[in-house]
Design a protein around this motif. Structure first.
Motif, PDB file in Angstrom:
ATOM      1  N   LEU A   9      42.193  39.172  34.355  1.00 26.62           N
ATOM      2  CA  LEU A   9      42.945  38.757  35.338  1.00 26.62           C
ATOM      3  C   LEU A   9      44.046  37.791  34.579  1.00 26.62           C
ATOM      4  N   SER A  10      45.156  37.852  34.748  1.00 26.33           N
ATOM      5  CA  SER A  10      46.427  37.085  34.372  1.00 26.33           C
ATOM      6  C   SER A  10      46.422  35.585  34.903  1.00 26.33           C
ATOM      7  N   ASP A  11      47.080  34.846  33.960  1.00 35.77           N
ATOM      8  CA  ASP A  11      46.813  33.240  34.173  1.00 35.77           C
ATOM      9  C   ASP A  11      47.332  33.103  35.535  1.00 35.77           C
ATOM     10  N   TRP A  12      48.521  33.638  35.854  1.00 38.39           N
ATOM     11  CA  TRP A  12      49.096  33.055  37.155  1.00 38.39           C
ATOM     12  C   TRP A  12      48.067  33.404  38.472  1.00 38.39           C
ATOM     13  N   LEU A  13      47.480  34.564  38.254  1.00 34.39           N
ATOM     14  CA  LEU A  13      46.551  34.933  39.083  1.00 34.39           C
ATOM     15  C   LEU A  13      45.311  33.974  39.373  1.00 34.39           C
ATOM     16  N   VAL A  14      44.765  33.704  38.059  1.00 35.66           N
ATOM     17  CA  VAL A  14      43.523  32.693  37.834  1.00 35.66           C
ATOM     18  C   VAL A  14      44.158  31.285  38.732  1.00 35.66           C
ATOM     19  N   GLN A  15      45.307  30.827  38.392  1.00 32.90           N
ATOM     20  CA  GLN A  15      45.629  29.583  38.842  1.00 32.90           C
ATOM     21  C   GLN A  15      45.758  29.729  40.287  1.00 32.90           C
ATOM     22  N   GLN A  16      46.183  30.760  40.802  1.00 37.48           N
ATOM     23  CA  GLN A  16      46.417  31.000  42.321  1.00 37.48           C
ATOM     24  C   GLN A  16      45.069  30.904  42.743  1.00 37.48           C
ATOM     25  N   CYS A  17      43.974  31.356  42.402  1.00 36.20           N
ATOM     26  CA  CYS A  17      42.537  31.635  42.708  1.00 36.20           C
ATOM     27  C   CYS A  17      42.122  30.110  42.781  1.00 36.20           C
ATOM     28  N   LYS A  18      42.310  29.468  41.794  1.00 37.45           N
ATOM     29  CA  LYS A  18      41.874  27.899  41.723  1.00 37.45           C
ATOM     30  C   LYS A  18      42.380  27.359  42.838  1.00 37.45           C
ATOM     31  N   GLN A  19      43.675  27.416  43.350  1.00 38.89           N
ATOM     32  CA  GLN A  19      44.302  26.655  44.308  1.00 38.89           C
ATOM     33  C   GLN A  19      43.498  26.872  45.625  1.00 38.89           C
ATOM     34  N   LEU A  20      42.853  28.132  45.531  1.00 36.71           N
ATOM     35  CA  LEU A  20      41.890  28.141  46.984  1.00 36.71           C
ATOM     36  C   LEU A  20      40.652  28.004  46.766  1.00 36.71           C
ATOM     37  N   GLY A  21      40.349  27.356  45.660  1.00 37.91           N
ATOM     38  CA  GLY A  21      38.977  26.979  45.505  1.00 37.91           C
ATOM     39  C   GLY A  21      38.040  28.209  44.975  1.00 37.91           C
ATOM     40  N   ILE A  22      38.591  29.159  44.422  1.00 38.97           N
ATOM     41  CA  ILE A  22      37.916  30.270  43.850  1.00 38.97           C
ATOM     42  C   ILE A  22      37.928  29.956  42.123  1.00 38.97           C
ATOM     43  N   ASN A  23      36.917  29.502  41.741  1.00 32.92           N
ATOM     44  CA  ASN A  23      36.871  29.112  40.223  1.00 32.92           C
ATOM     45  C   ASN A  23      36.181  30.071  39.340  1.00 32.92           C
ATOM     46  N   LYS A  24      34.838  30.300  39.760  1.00 36.16           N
ATOM     47  CA  LYS A  24      34.090  31.295  39.319  1.00 36.16           C
ATOM     48  C   LYS A  24      33.924  32.714  40.263  1.00 36.16           C
ATOM     49  N   PRO A  25      34.062  33.834  39.516  1.00 37.22           N
ATOM     50  CA  PRO A  25      33.666  34.997  40.292  1.00 37.22           C
ATOM     51  C   PRO A  25      32.322  35.184  40.835  1.00 37.22           C
ATOM     52  N   THR A  26      32.166  35.729  41.906  1.00 37.13           N
ATOM     53  CA  THR A  26      30.859  35.983  42.512  1.00 37.13           C
ATOM     54  C   THR A  26      30.526  37.203  41.986  1.00 37.13           C
ATOM     55  N   PRO A  27      29.147  37.627  41.927  1.00 41.88           N
ATOM     56  CA  PRO A  27      28.587  38.931  41.302  1.00 41.88           C
ATOM     57  C   PRO A  27      29.510  40.184  41.515  1.00 41.88           C
TER      58      PRO A  27
END
Ligand SMILES: Nc1ncnc2c1ncn2[C@@H]1O[C@H](COP(=O)(O)OP(=O)(O)OP(=O)(O)O)[C@@H](O)[C@H]1O
Length: 479
Positions: A9-27
């Motif tokens: 996943l691209s950086d912008w999407l990873v950053q967006q996830c972090k803002q929502l508390g999604i830091n590590k992927p679930t299985p």
């Protein structure tokens, strides 16, 4: 477990996830996202609350950012509330893209939906019935170029339950391109696996969590054995105890019919519990309003039919009470999955009558989990029994004086008209069927009675036979 960027996943999407508390992927995300990014069809079966939505939203956004156009992705889901929830995930995670989404569900204004559809939104989230209506009645939008078709709660969309989506799905499929990526997700895919494989044509990547159990470990699953007449008293007692012992709480109570849902809501309100309901006989706007108020904790108790059993993600729900034992283990799995989501703890309590014990056994067999008895001070329940039952009766009388049943009848007629059937003819057909059924029943009863009569006569004769044998013995003795 890797991190989100290792999934491709691209950086912008990873950053967006972090803002929502999604830091590590679930299985389910760790396994399905790379396969989807590779261009494969995908079937993902993972427990409730395990992040299946992001497992499809993230790769779709990634691909959309590389080649933005509308309509890029179509998501189908069985309930209107779920459609809004999914669209919200797309909107929040896709904000940096300026994502345009469109929600197409029944019970809402069709003209404004048609306008939005013609504006080429990137993502359309729809319930099948309303989308099929738009396809039949309008040529102002095209779905012939979509890249992604997603069936969320895919097994429900394909099963022929009380709402049968098959005809609407056929209409929708007929306007979709054959060359597309198809993604299917649910916590219970296994029963409909073959049909799903037929929809996801290109040898789909299939991922299922390897866990023995089908419900999450964080969920404490309980039951209370109760006579039918004491159920409501248990319910009031449970809610009262929970309210007394916790500050921050919210409960979903599932029940079997719209009418029961309405009566229970009125009853709980009489006991001054902050209660609100959700069922399919309510106007859609009211449904959305009630759900928002429950989500915002304005009301702590939501009483719902199975329209709320699947997918709804309300992190504050700590308890699910099943006022009736679900007839299918699958429904149980989805209902209790409204709590203990994303690693949180939760409790489910199922009220079981002596006639439902076999249903509990079926649930235990499917979930591979043993339900434990929930300890209750029976004395306390019996103290409130009369008051609760009188209150319920009062609520029933109040509801009877409204046009609730009439509305139900009108809704049924509307549904039949929508299905292209004549409601009067249908009513006649039903009455005739009922007549045949009752004749058959009477006939069966008669046969039963005559068999019983024969048995009775036969039994009466039997002692004579004994006597006869005895006499013969006597005869032999004298010989
Ligand atoms: N990687 C993650 N880390 C932490 N939280 C997550 C992650 N992915 C998703 N979530 C959160 O977990 C919650 C549950 O996710 P989601 O609603 O997608 O579950 P689900 O698997 O679709 O459940 P259901 O089968 O009930 O529909 C959501 O609030 C979501 O924001």
């Amino acid at each position: 477990m890797g991190d989100l960027s290792s999934l491709g996943l691209s950086d912008w999407l990873v950053q967006q996830c972090k803002q929502l508390g999604i830091n590590k992927p679930t299985p389910v995300q760790e396994n399905c996202v790379p396969a989807i990014l590779e261009g494969r069809d995908c079937m993902g079966c993972a427990k409730t609350g395990s992040g299946k939505t992001a497992a499809f939203v993230l790769p779709v956004l990634q691909k959309l950012s590389e080649e933005p156009y509308g309509i890029f992705c179509l998501v189908l889901t069985p309930t209107r509330e779920l459609a809004y929830q999914i669209a919200e995930q797309f909107r929040v995670l896709g904000k940096p893209l300026g994502l345009k989404d469109c929600i197409v569900v029944g019970g809402m204004d069709m003209v404004s939906q048609a306008l939005e559809l013609s504006n080429q939104p990137h993502v359309v989230v729809a319930t099948p019935g309303r989308l099929a209506d738009h396809i039949r009645s309008s040529n102002t939008f095209s779905m012939s170029r979509i890249k992604f078709l997603i069936l969320d709660e895919a097994d429900r969309l394909l099963e022929q339950g009380c709402t049968d989506f098959t005809k609407d799905l056929e209409v929708i499929m007929s306007v979709l391109p054959a060359k597309r990526q198809t993604l299917l997700f649910s916590a219970t895919l296994t029963d409909t696996l073959q049909e799903l494989r037929n929809i996801a044509m290109n040898k789909p990547f299939f991922w299922e969590s390897t866990s023995e159990t089908r419900t999450v470990e964080e969920l404490d699953q309980r039951y209370i054995l109760t006579p039918e007449k004491v159920k409501d008293a248990y319910l009031v007692h449970l809610v009262q105890t929970f309210a007394d012992e916790h500050d921050d709480w919210s409960i979903i109570i599932f029940t079997n019919t719209c009418k029961n849902c309405q009566i229970l809501t009125m009853m709980m309100q009489q006991f001054n519990f902050p209660t609100i309901s959700l069922h399919s006989m309510m106007k859609q706007k009211q449904r959305f309003a009630n759900l928002s108020k429950f989500k915002a904790s304005v009301y702590k108790i939501l009483i719902a039919t199975d329209v709320a059993a699947r997918g709804l993600d309300i992190p504050t729900v700590q308890v699910v009470i099943n006022h009736n034992t679900p007839g299918l283990p699958k429904i149980y799995i989805h209902r209790v999955g409204r709590t203990a989501r994303a690693g949180r703890n939760g409790v489910s309590i199922t009220l079981v009558t002596q006639y439902d014990i076999h249903l509990v056994h079926a649930i235990e067999e499917q979930t591979k989990t043993k339900l434990k008895e929930y300890p209750v001070e029976e004395k306390e329940v019996l103290k409130i029994l009369t008051q609760v039952n009188v209150t319920r009766r009062e609520c029933e009388i109040r509801l009877e004086s409204t046009d609730f049943d009439e509305k139900k009848e009108i809704n049924k007629r509307k549904q039949l008209i929508l299905e292209g059937k004549d409601p009067d003819l249908e009513a006649k057909r039903k009455a005739e069927l009922e007549k045949i059924r009752s004749q058959k029943k009477k006939f069966k009863q008669k046969i039963q009675e005559s068999i019983q009569g024969q048995k009775h006569r036969h039994l009466k004769k039997k002692p004579m036979k004994k006597k006869h044998v005895q006499n013969k013995k006597d005869e032999a003795a004298t010989l």
